[in-house]
Write a protein that holds these residues in place. Structure first.
Motif: not given
Length: 283
Positions: A19-39
């Motif tokens: 139903a929706q165009p697929p969003a672009l997926t990242p090229d690599r796995a995310g880093p170890g540190r999670a991104v916080r809400g303010p960031e």
């Protein structure tokens, strides 16, 4: 030998599509540190300022990352390209997915344009029409923006016609009804002004002389072409129709008179071509 299975009907094929165009997926796995809400909010605010559309960060607990979401505005590819340059230190693009949704306004505008192009088909149903339009708009920036005052007025008329009255207050336009209206009735009825444009009309809302004569005299396939695609009559046909009218309205006569110089030039060019061809045969 077994008979090969027939191809599925178009409606079934569309029903199997996302139903929706697929969003672009990242090229690599995310880093170890999670991104916080303010960031994440800071990244969204930078994108909002860059593209001048509201971008909202949405936490995706299951995937451990954030989705940046907006409506209409820039394409997914444009945001993904800008994302890497706007990230604060310590934050990677792989921490974010991006998603653009298109509004009813954008889809209704696309329906008007596709009807004029002959590409809106009732046989596939409203879901199939929406799927087609979403794919069409995937690479178009700001798909909700009309091109000029006339198209803007046509869009507003379609949205108003597709909105049912509600005792509870303002209602949202029904996209399926909007699709049905243009697929059934075309787009000529959406024109905001059906009178002949005068010298003071410079906004493109009123009809040009050729459009006016087409709207008044077109019949058969020419009538269908006008109603669905705003296709005008050939110049000579339009002027001849006004001439053949035993009692033309004043505006029809004015429109035909305004077209006479163009018709005279067209006929002169045709006569010159005929003369050149015949002269070549004499030599």
């Amino acid at each position: 030998m077994a008979t090969p299975a027939p191809h599925p009907p178009r409606r079934e094929a569309l029903a199997q599509a996302p139903a929706q165009p697929p969003a672009l997926t990242p090229d690599r796995a995310g880093p170890g540190r999670a991104v916080r809400g303010p960031e994440a909010r800071r990244v969204a605010d930078r994108l909002s300022a860059r593209f001048r559309v509201p971008v909202e960060p949405q936490d995706e607990p299951a995937g451990g990352r954030w989705t940046l979401r907006w409506y209409d505005g820039p394409t997914v590819a444009a945001v993904r390209c800008a994302l890497g340059r706007l990230l604060p230190d310590g934050v990677a693009a792989a921490d974010f997915a991006v998603r653009r949704d298109v509004t009813v306004r954008a889809l209704a505008l696309a329906a008007i344009r596709e009807t004029r192009a002959g590409a809106m088909h009732r046989a596939v149903g409203s879901w199939g029409q929406r799927y087609h339009l979403e794919r069409l708009l995937a690479e178009r920036e700001h798909p909700d923006r009309p091109e000029g005052p006339r198209e803007a007025a046509m869009l507003e008329r379609l949205l108003a016609a597709a909105t049912a009255e509600s005792a509870r207050g303002p209602a949202a336009p029904d996209l399926s009804r909007a699709f049905d209206l243009v697929a059934r009735d075309g787009v000529a009825w959406l024109l905001p002004d059906h009178r002949l444009a005068g010298p003071a009309d410079r906004d493109g809302l009123a009809l040009t002389p050729l459009e006016y004569l087409t709207a008044r005299y077109a019949a058969g396939v020419h009538r269908t072409a006008w109603e669905t695609a705003l296709a005008v009559l050939p110049l000579r046909t339009a002027v001849a129709a006004a001439h053949d009218d035993l009692r033309p309205e004043p505006d029809a006569a004015r429109a035909a008179l305004a077209l006479l110089p163009a018709l005279r030039a067209q006929l002169a060019a045709e006569l010159d071509t005929i003369g050149d061809r015949l002269a070549a045969a004499v030599v």
